[in-house]
Design an enzyme around this catalytic site. Structure first.
Site, short mmCIF file in Angstrom:
data_model
loop_
_atom_site.label_atom_id
_atom_site.label_comp_id
_atom_site.label_asym_id
_atom_site.label_seq_id
_atom_site.Cartn_x
_atom_site.Cartn_y
_atom_site.Cartn_z
N GLY A 136 15.79 -28.65 -68.01
CA GLY A 136 16.83 -28.87 -67.00
C GLY A 136 17.11 -30.37 -66.96
CB VAL A 177 7.86 -26.35 -74.34
CG1 VAL A 177 7.59 -24.87 -74.09
CG2 VAL A 177 6.99 -26.87 -75.48
CB SER A 178 13.20 -25.04 -72.62
OG SER A 178 13.95 -24.45 -71.57
CE LYS A 179 10.90 -19.56 -66.80
NZ LYS A 179 9.98 -18.88 -65.88
CB SER A 205 17.95 -25.58 -66.97
OG SER A 205 17.38 -25.68 -68.25
CB ALA A 259 23.37 -28.16 -58.97
CD GLN A 268 16.74 -27.78 -48.26
OE1 GLN A 268 17.25 -27.86 -49.36
NE2 GLN A 268 16.70 -28.78 -47.41
CG LEU A 327 24.22 -22.48 -52.70
CD1 LEU A 327 23.27 -22.58 -51.53
CD2 LEU A 327 24.04 -23.68 -53.62
CG HIS A 373 18.75 -24.05 -51.59
ND1 HIS A 373 19.50 -23.47 -52.59
CD2 HIS A 373 19.15 -25.35 -51.54
CE1 HIS A 373 20.32 -24.37 -53.11
NE2 HIS A 373 20.11 -25.52 -52.51
CD GLU A 375 13.58 -27.00 -56.56
OE1 GLU A 375 14.76 -27.15 -56.97
OE2 GLU A 375 13.24 -26.08 -55.79
C1 LIG Z 1 22.16 -22.50 -56.60
C2 LIG Z 1 21.65 -23.91 -56.47
C3 LIG Z 1 22.54 -24.94 -56.18
C4 LIG Z 1 22.08 -26.25 -56.04
N1 LIG Z 1 22.98 -27.25 -55.74
C5 LIG Z 1 22.55 -28.54 -55.67
C6 LIG Z 1 23.48 -29.60 -55.44
O1 LIG Z 1 24.68 -29.40 -55.34
N2 LIG Z 1 22.98 -30.85 -55.35
C7 LIG Z 1 21.65 -31.14 -55.47
O2 LIG Z 1 21.28 -32.30 -55.40
N3 LIG Z 1 20.76 -30.14 -55.71
C8 LIG Z 1 21.19 -28.86 -55.81
N4 LIG Z 1 20.27 -27.86 -56.05
C9 LIG Z 1 18.89 -28.21 -56.37
C10 LIG Z 1 18.82 -28.78 -57.79
O3 LIG Z 1 19.82 -28.18 -58.59
C11 LIG Z 1 17.47 -28.51 -58.44
O4 LIG Z 1 16.43 -28.96 -57.61
C12 LIG Z 1 17.36 -29.24 -59.77
O5 LIG Z 1 18.51 -29.03 -60.58
C13 LIG Z 1 16.12 -28.83 -60.51
O6 LIG Z 1 16.14 -29.45 -61.78
P1 LIG Z 1 14.86 -29.41 -62.69
O7 LIG Z 1 15.23 -30.13 -63.94
O8 LIG Z 1 13.69 -29.86 -61.92
O9 LIG Z 1 14.65 -27.85 -62.99
P2 LIG Z 1 15.59 -26.77 -63.73
O10 LIG Z 1 16.96 -27.23 -63.93
O11 LIG Z 1 15.38 -25.48 -63.03
O12 LIG Z 1 14.94 -26.67 -65.15
C14 LIG Z 1 13.66 -26.08 -65.33
C15 LIG Z 1 13.42 -25.95 -66.80
O13 LIG Z 1 12.09 -25.55 -66.99
C16 LIG Z 1 12.02 -24.53 -67.94
N5 LIG Z 1 10.83 -23.75 -67.65
C17 LIG Z 1 10.44 -23.20 -66.49
N6 LIG Z 1 9.25 -22.58 -66.62
C18 LIG Z 1 8.89 -22.76 -67.91
C19 LIG Z 1 7.77 -22.36 -68.69
N7 LIG Z 1 6.77 -21.63 -68.18
N8 LIG Z 1 7.74 -22.70 -69.99
C20 LIG Z 1 8.75 -23.42 -70.57
N9 LIG Z 1 9.82 -23.82 -69.86
C21 LIG Z 1 9.88 -23.50 -68.57
C22 LIG Z 1 13.32 -23.78 -67.84
O14 LIG Z 1 13.63 -23.17 -69.06
C23 LIG Z 1 14.29 -24.92 -67.51
O15 LIG Z 1 14.75 -25.49 -68.70
C24 LIG Z 1 20.71 -26.54 -56.19
C25 LIG Z 1 19.83 -25.52 -56.50
C26 LIG Z 1 20.28 -24.21 -56.62
C27 LIG Z 1 19.28 -23.13 -56.89
#
Ligand SMILES: Cc1cc2nc3c(=O)[nH]c(=O)nc-3n(C[C@H](O)[C@H](O)[C@H](O)COP(=O)(O)OP(=O)(O)OC[C@H]3O[C@@H](n4cnc5c(N)ncnc54)[C@H](O)[C@@H]3O)c2cc1C
Length: 560
Positions: free
Chosen positions: A12, A32-34, A40, A45, A226, A238, A340, A364
């Site tokens: 992500g 590594v990504s599932k 993602s 968002a 949250q 959402l 959320h 996150e």
């Molecule tokens: C519907 C929605 C709307 C949102 N809107 C907003 C917004 O407008 N503004 C804002 O600031 N925030 C928003 N948020 C929150 C924000 O989008 C997220 O907190 C943030 O994008 C998370 O990013 P990340 O890179 O941490 O995780 P993610 O983008 O979820 O990426 C996680 C990655 O980990 C990988 N993964 C997971 N488990 C494994 C595993 N076991 N092995 C290998 N890979 C794995 C997945 O494949 C993915 O690539 C929103 C959230 C949601 C759910």
């Protein structure tokens, strides 16, 4: 055995930003990504990303709003760093190719978001996450790192007190593999599927948080969950805070704009915990609408006019039309809060380092902590980029000075023994049944309003589910995309995390931010101005506490 300097788990925004920083530091990087990276959850968002870029706004106001929004549990040194990086981060993303919406004068368009002193949420219509993800993915360039796509982290390998690598499942072939790493960055994103009513994608199962916990890392502030006030009834899709930012109203069944009772100054734009509690209270006290999917209130956009609704909230229109059969241009949207975001996660410092040498986390899945007891909308996308970059830099530096990782040929065999046992059982528990019961338990007993009796009941049920999980059985023998197996792995992860949420919530005898105890309705700074740390013990989480960092802002009562 496969070996890399830095392995980033998750693709992500946080994972990609970490990988880019590590690639630029000149080390050998793998992701590594599932999921396919662009699938993602970051891509879902909608609303936008915060940065104080206008002349009337200031970095200090962004810092203050974030500190206040966190109900004074956010670490102020981290928040100061974070808000200072906001402007440069957004500009950098634009240079990477993200196209943001513009105002009439050509400057970056900004919308109002809850808990913010100024409209400071920069957006790309209502698909900001996808626009950011695409810009970053192109910048990263697939030829500069190794991508293990649709490979799923199962567990980390720790030896001599240091993370040495991991065991992953290649979902396409159904084979487990070992990957050695000098440094690991966990960027596995949300864990919202612990709850039944959630805005999070089905992939948001907290795997990385759970793997870190199993490996001995501290989880921080897990009780702070949250709930977004406006999720579409039934599907919990959402409806972005941007809808209220653009001027949307909330009304109860009596036609009242009820937020005037709860947040007289900012009404619908109070912070998320405040608006979610208001909706639940209206429904509980009989002023909501009711239907087959429970109580709800109305979100009205009709008065904004067709042009504004259809141009600024294109995806919202699509979701309402396709998933609820209503047209938000002419009809009110039925909404109710849903899980959320997790304020808690793997405890890290500003550089993304955890308490385990060789292990870093961002996005996150991590808890720095900048959101404290409640995250402000628009701060999370920013967090993924700011702290993803820090974690990538720190992991690359750690890898440069690390010895060759010590993984043994027997690691794979030993780590996968439980999975073989699941598959060889003649009878046992179905993982999807356990998952559904966990979700129902968390919705019912560990939701927006909490009491000692509910939390105790929730804990009893989660512990019973964990005991039943010892007998989990995988019946599907397929090699290719065995969803029965991945469901079992993910359910195990979520059950561990659910326990840390309930135990933390039960212990915290106050109400702060998103943690609302009916039996302890006041914030108690004397005893509870501290972070909860959970470490895995033989009988479940062992809690300890750590102080909150202060710089310039004295705790005050939080009113909107
Ligand atoms: C519907 C929605 C709307 C949102 N809107 C907003 C917004 O407008 N503004 C804002 O600031 N925030 C928003 N948020 C929150 C924000 O989008 C997220 O907190 C943030 O994008 C998370 O990013 P990340 O890179 O941490 O995780 P993610 O983008 O979820 O990426 C996680 C990655 O980990 C990988 N993964 C997971 N488990 C494994 C595993 N076991 N092995 C290998 N890979 C794995 C997945 O494949 C993915 O690539 C929103 C959230 C949601 C759910």
């Amino acid at each position: 055995m496969r070996k890399h300097d830095v392995v980033v788990v998750g693709a992500g925004l946080a994972g990609q930003r970490a990988a880019l920083a590590a690639v630029e530091a000149g080390v050998d990087v793998a992701i590594v990504s599932k999921l396919h990276p662009l699938r993602s959850h970051s891509g879902a968002a909608q609303g936008g990303i915060n940065a104080a870029v206008g002349a009337e706004d200031s970095v200090d106001t962004h810092i203050y709003d974030t500190v206040k929004g966190s109900d004074y549990l956010g670490d102020q040194d981290a928040i100061e760093f974070f808000c200072r990086e906001a402007g440069p981060t957004v500009v950098e993303m634009e240079h990477f190719g993200t196209i943001f919406s513009r105002g009439a004068d050509g400057s970056l368009a900004r919308r109002a978001f809850g808990g913010a002193g100024f409209p400071r949420t920069i957006y790309a219509a209502d698909r900001t996450g996808l626009a950011l993800l695409q810009g970053l993915w192109e910048r990263l360039g697939t030829e500069r790192f190794t991508l293990y796509e649709e490979w799923e982290l199962a567990r980390l390998i720790v030896r001599n007190g240091r993370v040495q690598g991991m065991i992953v499942l290649d979902r396409k072939r159904g084979e487990f593999e070992a990957i050695a790493a000098k440094a690991v960055v966990l960027a596995t994103g949300p864990a919202g599927r612990i709850y039944g009513r959630t805005t999070n994608a089905h992939s948001c199962t907290g795997d990385g948080i759970s793997a870190a916990y199993a490996a001995g890392a501290f989880l921080k502030d897990m009780e702070f969950v949250q709930f977004h006030p406006t999720a579409l009834l039934e599907s919990s899709i959402l409806i972005t805070e941007g809808a209220r930012g653009e001027g949307g109203f909330l009304r109860n069944a009596q036609g009242e704009r009820f937020m005037s009772k709860y947040a007289p100054h900012v009404l619908e734009l109070a912070s998320r915990d405040v608006v979610s509690r208001a909706i639940v209270t209206e429904v509980k006290e009989g002023r909501g609408f009711s239907g087959p999917y429970g109580g709800y209130v109305h979100l009205e956009l009709m008065h904004l006019g067709k042009e504004k609704v259809e141009s600024r909230l294109q995806e919202i229109c699509d979701y309402c039309r396709h998933f609820a059969g209503i047209d938000p241009v002419t009809e009110a949207i039925p909404v109710y809060p849903a899980q959320h975001y997790m304020m808690g996660g793997i405890g890290t410092n500003i550089q993304g380092a955890t308490n385990l040498p060789g292990l870093f986390a961002a996005g996150e899945a991590a808890c720095v902590s900048i959101h404290g007891a409640n995250r402000l909308g628009g701060n999370s996308l920013l967090e993924t980029l700011v702290f993803g970059k820090q974690a990538g830099i720190a992991a690359a530096a750690a890898a440069k000075s690390a010895a060759t990782p010590e993984m043994h040929p027997s690691d794979l065999e030993e780590a996968t023994a439980p999975y073989r046992a699941w598959a060889s059982r003649a009878e046992g528990e179905d993982p999807s049944t356990l998952r559904t019961e966990m979700q129902q338990t968390m919705d019912q007993y560990v939701g927006i309003y909490r009491t000692e009796a509910d939390l105790l009941e929730g804990l009893k049920r989660i512990r019973a589910l964990r005991a039943r999980f010892q007998h989990v059985r995988v019946v599907d023998r397929a090699k290719v995309f065995n969803l029965n197996l991945t469901d079992a792995i993910e359910t195990g992860h979520m059950l561990d995390l659910a326990e840390t949420i309930v135990v933390g919530a039960y212990a915290r005898l106050e109400s702060r931010g998103a943690h609302s105890r009916i039996d302890y309705p006041k914030r108690d700074d004397a005893h509870w101005m501290r972070h909860t740390l959970a470490q895995k013990g033989p009988d479940g989480p062992v809690l300890s506490y750590s102080g909150v960092a202060y710089t310039r802002w004295e705790p005050k009562e939080r009113v909107y």
